[in-house]
Design a protein around this motif. Structure first.
Motif, PDB file in Angstrom:
ATOM      1  N   LEU A 232       2.637   1.731  -3.619  1.00 22.86           N
ATOM      2  CA  LEU A 232       1.645   1.870  -4.407  1.00 22.86           C
ATOM      3  C   LEU A 232       1.502   3.532  -4.326  1.00 22.86           C
ATOM      4  O   LEU A 232       1.037   4.566  -5.180  1.00 22.86           O
ATOM      5  N   ARG A 233       1.380   4.705  -3.209  1.00 23.63           N
ATOM      6  CA  ARG A 233       1.440   5.489  -3.162  1.00 23.63           C
ATOM      7  C   ARG A 233       2.528   6.083  -3.433  1.00 23.63           C
ATOM      8  O   ARG A 233       2.473   7.212  -3.892  1.00 23.63           O
ATOM      9  N   LEU A 234       3.459   5.799  -2.802  1.00 25.78           N
ATOM     10  CA  LEU A 234       5.036   6.402  -3.823  1.00 25.78           C
ATOM     11  C   LEU A 234       4.792   6.399  -5.239  1.00 25.78           C
ATOM     12  O   LEU A 234       5.226   6.960  -5.921  1.00 25.78           O
ATOM     13  N   TRP A 235       4.408   5.011  -5.934  1.00 27.32           N
ATOM     14  CA  TRP A 235       4.464   4.786  -7.171  1.00 27.32           C
ATOM     15  C   TRP A 235       3.087   6.698  -8.016  1.00 27.32           C
ATOM     16  O   TRP A 235       3.550   6.326  -9.039  1.00 27.32           O
ATOM     17  N   LYS A 236       1.672   6.393  -7.210  1.00 29.12           N
ATOM     18  CA  LYS A 236       1.098   7.260  -7.127  1.00 29.12           C
ATOM     19  C   LYS A 236       2.320   8.680  -7.698  1.00 29.12           C
ATOM     20  O   LYS A 236       1.663   9.867  -8.412  1.00 29.12           O
ATOM     21  N   HIS A 237       2.843   8.762  -6.937  1.00 31.56           N
ATOM     22  CA  HIS A 237       4.296  10.541  -6.706  1.00 31.56           C
ATOM     23  C   HIS A 237       4.660  10.131  -7.388  1.00 31.56           C
ATOM     24  O   HIS A 237       5.191  10.881  -7.045  1.00 31.56           O
TER      25      HIS A 237
ATOM     26  N   LYS B 267       7.936   8.785  -7.024  1.00 38.96           N
ATOM     27  CA  LYS B 267       8.350   8.033  -6.248  1.00 38.96           C
ATOM     28  C   LYS B 267       9.188   7.163  -6.472  1.00 38.96           C
ATOM     29  O   LYS B 267      10.628   6.829  -6.353  1.00 38.96           O
TER      30      LYS B 267
ATOM     31  N   PHE C  77       1.300  -1.131   0.084  1.00 36.26           N
ATOM     32  CA  PHE C  77       0.362   0.303  -0.137  1.00 36.26           C
ATOM     33  C   PHE C  77       0.921   1.317   0.018  1.00 36.26           C
ATOM     34  O   PHE C  77       0.355   2.545  -0.729  1.00 36.26           O
ATOM     35  N   TYR C  78       1.960   1.309   0.568  1.00 35.70           N
ATOM     36  CA  TYR C  78       2.776   2.444   0.390  1.00 35.70           C
ATOM     37  C   TYR C  78       3.680   2.642  -0.570  1.00 35.70           C
ATOM     38  O   TYR C  78       3.764   3.792  -0.972  1.00 35.70           O
TER      39      TYR C  78
END
Length: 317
Positions: free
Chosen positions: A278-283, A285, A275-276
């Protein structure tokens, strides 16, 4: 008449409070002198530790305006000039249990220090005669003998402030490394193995370098890591992370964040962070496609590899 005000964080039987004391300024006096002045002339119940008054015993370590230092070494003139005020905040050093006022509990810290066997395991060749050591060998560890166990490094350590159950005080690593570097010692792993997992938890804040004796526990931790790896202790996430980091730099000069997580934490632990991730990928990173799309080396990769090899050669001397 110029006056100095101390705002002292006090503690007694579960009660914490700040009490202010004002006294006449005298030139070239230390913070410790001010505390003694207050105890002698205003409040005899004020409790603090002091012994040598020469920056040798480490007993008088306190926090002055939020920074750990030795009370006998810190000058009132320098502190007031630096902070631009004649009001000074005094508190016990951090990351210790407070017993009373500025006195903290060292017993638990000493128990943690014992884990690294801070004594020498003398080589057999030295047991029945004089111990000779070259100046070069002596120079390797002599800095570590300057540690006076004042606790300032532990007070400043960001990792200990966040969590203490999986890390040790920086001075513990300094003491361990002092014996690892001693050419007379015959059992360096006795000093390394007990802190193998903890040494990789350092967050590299470098606050421990605010040492009254100008020691650098961060460098001691780095050497312990090197010696642990050299002796085959590689079964930790920290070691795997360091190896993956080096491999990426040698190969392309870039870090492959996704594969580094897999190499360091393994598939199972990496999956727990999905989940973390995915958040990095979204931004933007991280880029999961780097697992299948080869990266091109950076311009100047030969220079990067030369630097790494030179650092390895220097470390192995």
């Amino acid at each position: 008449m110029r006056q100095i005000t101390y705002h002292i964080h006090r503690y007694n039987q579960g009660r914490s409070y700040v009490q202010s004391f004002t006294f006449d300024y005298e030139a070239d006096r230390t913070i410790l002198w001010g505390l003694q002045n207050i105890k002698d002339n205003q409040d005899p119940t004020l409790t603090f530790l002091a012994a040598c008054r020469s920056a040798v015993c480490g007993a008088c370590s306190i926090k002055v305006n939020g920074e750990a230092m030795l009370g006998c070494e810190a000058k009132i003139d320098e502190v007031t000039e630096r902070f631009g005020s004649d009001e000074i905040e005094i508190a016990p050093i951090g990351n210790f249990r407070v017993i009373r006022d500025l006195v903290v509990d060292w017993e638990a810290k000493v128990d943690r220090l014992r884990t690294v066997a801070p004594w020498i395991f003398l080589k057999e060749e030295f047991k029945n005669g004089e111990v000779r050591q070259t100046p070069a060998d002596f120079k390797k560890f002599v800095a570590g003998t300057e540690c006076i166990l004042c606790g300032c490094c532990a007070s400043e350590c960001s990792k200990l402030t966040a969590r203490q159950d999986d890390f040790l005080e920086p001075f513990v690593f300094t003491k361990a490394n002092r014996f690892v570097l001693d050419s007379r010692d015959d059992n360096e792993m006795a000093h390394i193995k007990p802190v193998f997992e903890q040494m990789w938890k350092c967050v590299h804040c470098m606050n421990c370098s605010r040492c009254p004796k100008h020691l650098k526990p961060g460098m001691d931790i780095s050497n312990l890591r090197k010696e642990a790896t050299r002796n085959g202790l590689t079964g930790s996430k920290g070691t795997r992370h360091a190896v993956a980091f080096k491999e990426d730099l040698m190969k392309t000069g870039r870090l492959k964040e996704v594969s580094m997580s897999l190499k360091s934490d393994g598939v199972v632990d990496s999956a727990k962070q999905a989940f973390y991730a995915l958040r990095l990928w979204k931004h933007s990173k991280i880029n999961p496609f780097e697992l299948v799309v080869p990266q091109k080396p950076v311009n100047g990769i030969d220079g990067v590899r030369t630097i790494i090899k030179a650092a390895e050669e220097e470390a192995n001397k």
